[in-house]
Write an enzyme that holds these catalytic residues in place. Sequence first.
Site, PDB file in Angstrom:
ATOM      1  N   LEU A 553      18.278  47.276  28.646  1.00 17.66           N
ATOM      2  CA  LEU A 553      18.462  46.220  29.643  1.00 17.66           C
ATOM      3  C   LEU A 553      19.575  46.581  30.611  1.00 17.66           C
ATOM      4  O   LEU A 553      19.505  46.295  31.796  1.00 17.66           O
ATOM      5  CB  LEU A 553      18.845  44.904  28.955  1.00 17.66           C
ATOM      6  CG  LEU A 553      17.729  44.149  28.253  1.00 17.66           C
ATOM      7  CD1 LEU A 553      18.326  43.025  27.413  1.00 17.66           C
ATOM      8  CD2 LEU A 553      16.754  43.587  29.269  1.00 17.66           C
ATOM      9  N   ALA A 554      20.614  47.166  30.097  1.00 14.23           N
ATOM     10  CA  ALA A 554      21.764  47.456  30.942  1.00 14.23           C
ATOM     11  C   ALA A 554      22.718  48.373  30.205  1.00 14.23           C
ATOM     12  O   ALA A 554      22.607  48.558  28.993  1.00 14.23           O
ATOM     13  CB  ALA A 554      22.476  46.149  31.287  1.00 14.23           C
ATOM     14  N   GLY A 556      26.820  48.754  29.966  1.00 18.14           N
ATOM     15  CA  GLY A 556      28.082  48.180  30.416  1.00 18.14           C
ATOM     16  C   GLY A 556      29.242  48.923  29.831  1.00 18.14           C
ATOM     17  O   GLY A 556      29.073  49.980  29.227  1.00 18.14           O
ATOM     18  N   PHE A 558      31.046  48.094  27.382  1.00 15.48           N
ATOM     19  CA  PHE A 558      31.037  48.110  25.922  1.00 15.48           C
ATOM     20  C   PHE A 558      30.044  49.136  25.394  1.00 15.48           C
ATOM     21  O   PHE A 558      30.207  49.644  24.301  1.00 15.48           O
ATOM     22  CB  PHE A 558      30.664  46.737  25.372  1.00 15.48           C
ATOM     23  CG  PHE A 558      31.688  45.682  25.638  1.00 15.48           C
ATOM     24  CD1 PHE A 558      32.941  45.762  25.048  1.00 15.48           C
ATOM     25  CD2 PHE A 558      31.415  44.611  26.464  1.00 15.48           C
ATOM     26  CE1 PHE A 558      33.900  44.785  25.275  1.00 15.48           C
ATOM     27  CE2 PHE A 558      32.361  43.636  26.686  1.00 15.48           C
ATOM     28  CZ  PHE A 558      33.604  43.716  26.104  1.00 15.48           C
ATOM     29  N   GLY A 559      28.979  49.367  26.182  1.00 18.84           N
ATOM     30  CA  GLY A 559      27.944  50.283  25.734  1.00 18.84           C
ATOM     31  C   GLY A 559      26.586  49.762  26.162  1.00 18.84           C
ATOM     32  O   GLY A 559      26.489  48.799  26.898  1.00 18.84           O
ATOM     33  N   PRO A 560      25.502  50.437  25.706  1.00 16.80           N
ATOM     34  CA  PRO A 560      24.166  50.031  26.145  1.00 16.80           C
ATOM     35  C   PRO A 560      23.693  48.729  25.484  1.00 16.80           C
ATOM     36  O   PRO A 560      24.123  48.391  24.391  1.00 16.80           O
ATOM     37  CB  PRO A 560      23.288  51.196  25.705  1.00 16.80           C
ATOM     38  CG  PRO A 560      24.019  51.817  24.568  1.00 16.80           C
ATOM     39  CD  PRO A 560      25.477  51.610  24.813  1.00 16.80           C
ATOM     40  N   VAL A 561      22.809  48.019  26.203  1.00 20.02           N
ATOM     41  CA  VAL A 561      22.222  46.790  25.680  1.00 20.02           C
ATOM     42  C   VAL A 561      20.713  46.946  25.704  1.00 20.02           C
ATOM     43  O   VAL A 561      20.145  47.319  26.738  1.00 20.02           O
ATOM     44  CB  VAL A 561      22.611  45.581  26.555  1.00 20.02           C
ATOM     45  CG1 VAL A 561      22.101  44.301  25.907  1.00 20.02           C
ATOM     46  CG2 VAL A 561      24.102  45.529  26.770  1.00 20.02           C
ATOM     47  N   LYS A 575      23.321  44.703  21.456  1.00 23.17           N
ATOM     48  CA  LYS A 575      24.432  45.298  22.190  1.00 23.17           C
ATOM     49  C   LYS A 575      25.175  46.276  21.290  1.00 23.17           C
ATOM     50  O   LYS A 575      25.698  45.887  20.246  1.00 23.17           O
ATOM     51  CB  LYS A 575      25.353  44.164  22.650  1.00 23.17           C
ATOM     52  CG  LYS A 575      26.497  44.595  23.508  1.00 23.17           C
ATOM     53  CD  LYS A 575      27.194  43.390  24.119  1.00 23.17           C
ATOM     54  CE  LYS A 575      26.489  42.947  25.366  1.00 23.17           C
ATOM     55  NZ  LYS A 575      27.349  42.202  26.291  1.00 23.17           N
ATOM     56  N   ASP A 699      37.127  39.162  29.953  1.00 29.27           N
ATOM     57  CA  ASP A 699      36.301  39.961  30.858  1.00 29.27           C
ATOM     58  C   ASP A 699      35.348  39.057  31.624  1.00 29.27           C
ATOM     59  O   ASP A 699      34.139  39.231  31.575  1.00 29.27           O
ATOM     60  CB  ASP A 699      35.547  41.037  30.061  1.00 29.27           C
ATOM     61  CG  ASP A 699      34.952  42.090  30.984  1.00 29.27           C
ATOM     62  OD1 ASP A 699      35.395  42.168  32.153  1.00 29.27           O
ATOM     63  OD2 ASP A 699      34.039  42.817  30.550  1.00 29.27           O
TER      64      ASP A 699
END
Length: 857
Positions: A553-554, A556, A558-561, A575, A699
């Site tokens: 999905l994305a 970020g 933090f890492g991939p989702v 996540k 955040d």
Amino acid sequence: MGLGFFGSVLVLTLFFRPLVSQQPNTDGFFVSDFLQNMGLNSSTAYNFSTPVCSWQGVFCDAKQENVIGLSASGLGLSGLIPDTTIGKLRNLQSLDLSNNKITGLPSDFWSLGSLKTLNLSYNQISGNLPSNIGNFGLLESLDLSCNNFSWNIPEALSSLVSLQVLKLNQNGYESSIPMGILNCHSLVSIDLSSNNLAGTLPDGFGAAFPKLKSLNLAGNEITGRDSDFSGMISVVYLNISGNQFQGPVIDVFQESLEVIDLSQNQFQGHISKVNFSSTFNWSHLAYLDLSENQLSGEFFNNLNQAQNLKHLNLAHNRFSKQQFPQISMLSGLEYLNLSETNLIGHIPIEISLLSNLRTLDLSKNHLTSHIPLLSIKNLQEFDVSYNNLSGEIPLSLIEKLPWMERFNFSYNNLTLCASDFTPETLRSAFIGSSNSCPIAANPGLFKRKASKHRGLKLALALTLSMVCLLAGLLFLAFGCRRKTRMWVVKQNSYKEEQNVSGPFSFQTDSTTWVADVKHATSVPVVIFEKPLLNFTFADLLSATSHFDRGTLLAEGRFGPVYRGFLLGGIHVAVKVLVHGSTMTDQEAARELEYLGRIKHPNLVPLTGYCLAGEQRIAIYDYMENGNLQNLLHDLPLGVQTTEDWSTDTWEEDDNNGIQNVRSEGLFTTWRFRHKVALGTARAFAYLHHGCSPPIIHRDVKASSVYLDSNLEPRLSDFGLAKIFGHGLVDEIARGSPGYVPPEFLQPETGSPRAPTPKSDVYGFGIILFELITGKKPIGDDYPEKKEATLVSWVRGLVRKNQGSRAIDPKIHGTGPEIQMEEALKIGYLCTADLPSKRPSMQQVVGLLKDIEPVTQL
Ligand SMILES: *[C@@H]1O[C@H](CO)[C@@H](O)[C@H](O)[C@H]1NC(C)=O
Ligand SMILES: *[C@@H]1O[C@H](CO)[C@@H](O)[C@H](O)[C@H]1NC(C)=O
Ligand SMILES: *[C@@H]1O[C@H](CO)[C@@H](O)[C@H](O)[C@H]1NC(C)=O
Ligand SMILES: *[C@@H]1O[C@H](CO)[C@@H](O)[C@H](O)[C@H]1NC(C)=O
Ligand SMILES: *[C@@H]1O[C@H](CO)[C@@H](O)[C@H](O)[C@H]1NC(C)=O
Ligand SMILES: *[C@@H]1O[C@H](CO)[C@@H](O)[C@H](O)[C@H]1NC(C)=O
Ligand SMILES: *[C@@H]1O[C@H](CO)[C@@H](O)[C@H](O)[C@H]1NC(C)=O
Ligand SMILES: *[C@@H]1O[C@H](CO)[C@@H](O)[C@H](O)[C@H]1NC(C)=O
Ligand SMILES: *[C@@H]1O[C@H](CO)[C@@H](O)[C@H](O)[C@H]1NC(C)=O
Ligand SMILES: *[C@@H]1O[C@H](CO)[C@@H](O)[C@H](O)[C@H]1NC(C)=O
Ligand SMILES: *[C@@H]1O[C@H](CO)[C@@H](O)[C@H](O)[C@H]1NC(C)=O
């Protein structure tokens, strides 16, 4: 004799010149005598020297000779009315002596044969009303309410054939209602309430009054049956509360009724089996009170047809155990009392549709599960005492309590935070509640062993392939070719994956991450709400097609989702927190358990988690309608960014609900933008003030605010920063570009400032600006070219009182501009340079509620 009379007139006239006095035996004489004898002092309103027809409350005939109307209400007249005063006003048609302290009537009173309206209410007249009342054959309105009349209502009522209004309420009448009343065919309104009337209604009572609109017999001791009322064809208001009527209520429901009060009687029987008269029109019903009877069975199922119902009380009957009734159609309901009606199961979420609700009493039932979200706007009374409700009280309700007239949560199993309430409130309205704040972690949960239930596993696998098929079809329907292929292929290989051994390595455009586990099936996945489903990392692998890039999905910070469907149709966003953590497994699990218990209608719920080697994987409910970043800043339709959005992850994403939000034009209304702002503010208020210790988001940005399937805003990623431990704190604390508060940009001391709730408030202020202006925090086209950021541009305009120039043209005209400008001012407060000058999120919620656009139904 004639001469003598004129002579005395002359003498009087001479004596009292220039005053015009009242000649004896004239209407003026009788009225002035009456008023003065009853203790009325001379006052500016009554100058007894002037002609009677000029006095206040006196009405004369056309010739200005005879008094035909006298209204002397509330003048403090007291005592017995003497003879030869008003009893001599031969032409009197209307007499109102209400609201005085009159104790008795004169004997010549009964000669006022022309009277059409008589109002003696609110006096202190006691004793019997004589049969002479029958002399008033022209009477149309008789109001003797609120006196001390006693004994029988006279049979002579039968002579009052023109009577339209009969009010004898609040007296001491005894015995039964006289047969004579059946003669009064013209009656439109009868009020005999609050007497001591007993016996039964005269035979044929129901059909005797073809024009009757209102019948009030409440508060007597009348016996009878529901069938006594059959034949009433025109009655709109019926109140027989507080008598001893029996029967199955059915015959009371006559076609024209709008208000029905049958409370406190002895009606009995299974009302769910009742066949209502085919002419009874439920859509006319506005008020229904059946409380305190002995009705049994379940509620009648016609209830949902009563679309105009405002007041419903079914409390305290002998109903059998039943689910909460269907109420979704009753959107006008203001009063709902289902106390002691043997309700089981949960309170349906449809209750939130009752936006006019003022009173809700569900006490003394067996309701379980949690208190759903309520429409609190008009709520003033709330009672759920004596149930089996659990979980937390919705924050919006908690916020409303200080403004409510009455509330009672006693004797339930609710989780509450003592700090939310005063000790007095806790003692009176939360009796028998346990205070379990802060929310406790349960380390036992994440120590689970891998499943030993082979049989169950097999069954799961079978079910899963069905789910896959369905999911595949879904994806096909959405026209997502590449992913569909991947999905089906991967799902089919589920059984092979079960035995796959690690470590597993996955690649995205920007990172590679490794799950260092030996056997995928031996690493548990904790799903909080479904503890009995023994999910493992293998299930995550299949849910995400082996963390395939097609499900990404994305990506970020933090890492991939990834997006996936877990067994049972649980649609999730997975996540992966790839950047590692300084927390031990135990600490991280405890923290995730804690986050999983934080529930609020405006937070994206953490569904579960998995600790796969070094990787901490957080599993969230999937949000159907994308996030604010998508919606506001015009990304191509269907694009979702969970965090920082990177270009090639969305190209083939399917069209999700975003399109719906857009095409309905909903998102370009001020009402909706305000709703998003308020919901988001509530989420922050809950994290900052409803959790102990407070949770700082750290955040804040538009892409952290999602819209769920009901288009409710929900904040995500709260508490995650902490999971990273100290390693990344500094980076996280810096926040996302455009949302960073000034105190982080200019650290006065060597070490960067620690995030505080006030740094979240700053970020919220930016989101609020985005919602109102439709512009990005940085790098957008701000009309005053020199301004580099959204915050400096908008603050500049607000300071110059030109906020209206910043309003998004798309929402212009969809609401009062003054409200949008006020909202900009709230954003201005939130983005104050000095953290101490920013309001708390609780205050922000209050400020935003003050400018809430009116809801129209
Ligand atoms: C009439 O006047 C007397 C004395 O001035 C006063 O005590 C009394 O209250 C007055 N009564 C009314 C009805 O105003
Ligand atoms: C009563 O009316 C008369 C005649 O109009 C007038 O002269 C007198 O002043 C009035 N008295 C009072 C107390 O107003
Ligand atoms: C009688 O007077 C009372 C008090 O002034 C008023 O409330 C009531 O409506 C009157 N009754 C009727 C039938 O008009
Ligand atoms: C009403 O009348 C009863 C007798 O009929 C008497 O006992 C009672 O004191 C009266 N009440 C008032 C307030 O006058
Ligand atoms: C019916 O009468 C009772 C007693 O006077 C009163 O409390 C109740 O409010 C009335 N109901 C309606 C619908 O007016
Ligand atoms: C109600 O009506 C239905 C169908 O018209 C009938 O079958 C049923 O027996 C009736 N029930 C009662 C209690 O009259
Ligand atoms: C009930 O009343 C409503 C509104 O007056 C009307 O539209 C509807 O047709 C009526 N229904 C029946 C069954 O008479
Ligand atoms: C609900 O109805 C019961 C029974 O009539 C009554 O005792 C209770 O006060 C009502 N609750 C509210 C909030 O009006
Ligand atoms: C509440 O639930 C518990 C456990 O399910 C049950 O034992 C108890 O009887 C329930 N209490 C009421 C008042 O329904
Ligand atoms: C209260 O709720 C807790 C879980 O929230 C549960 O363990 C406990 O059994 C409940 N108590 C009763 C009396 O239902
Ligand atoms: C709440 O209900 C309980 C139990 O009926 C009662 O003791 C208590 O007084 C009520 N509190 C309030 C504030 O109504």
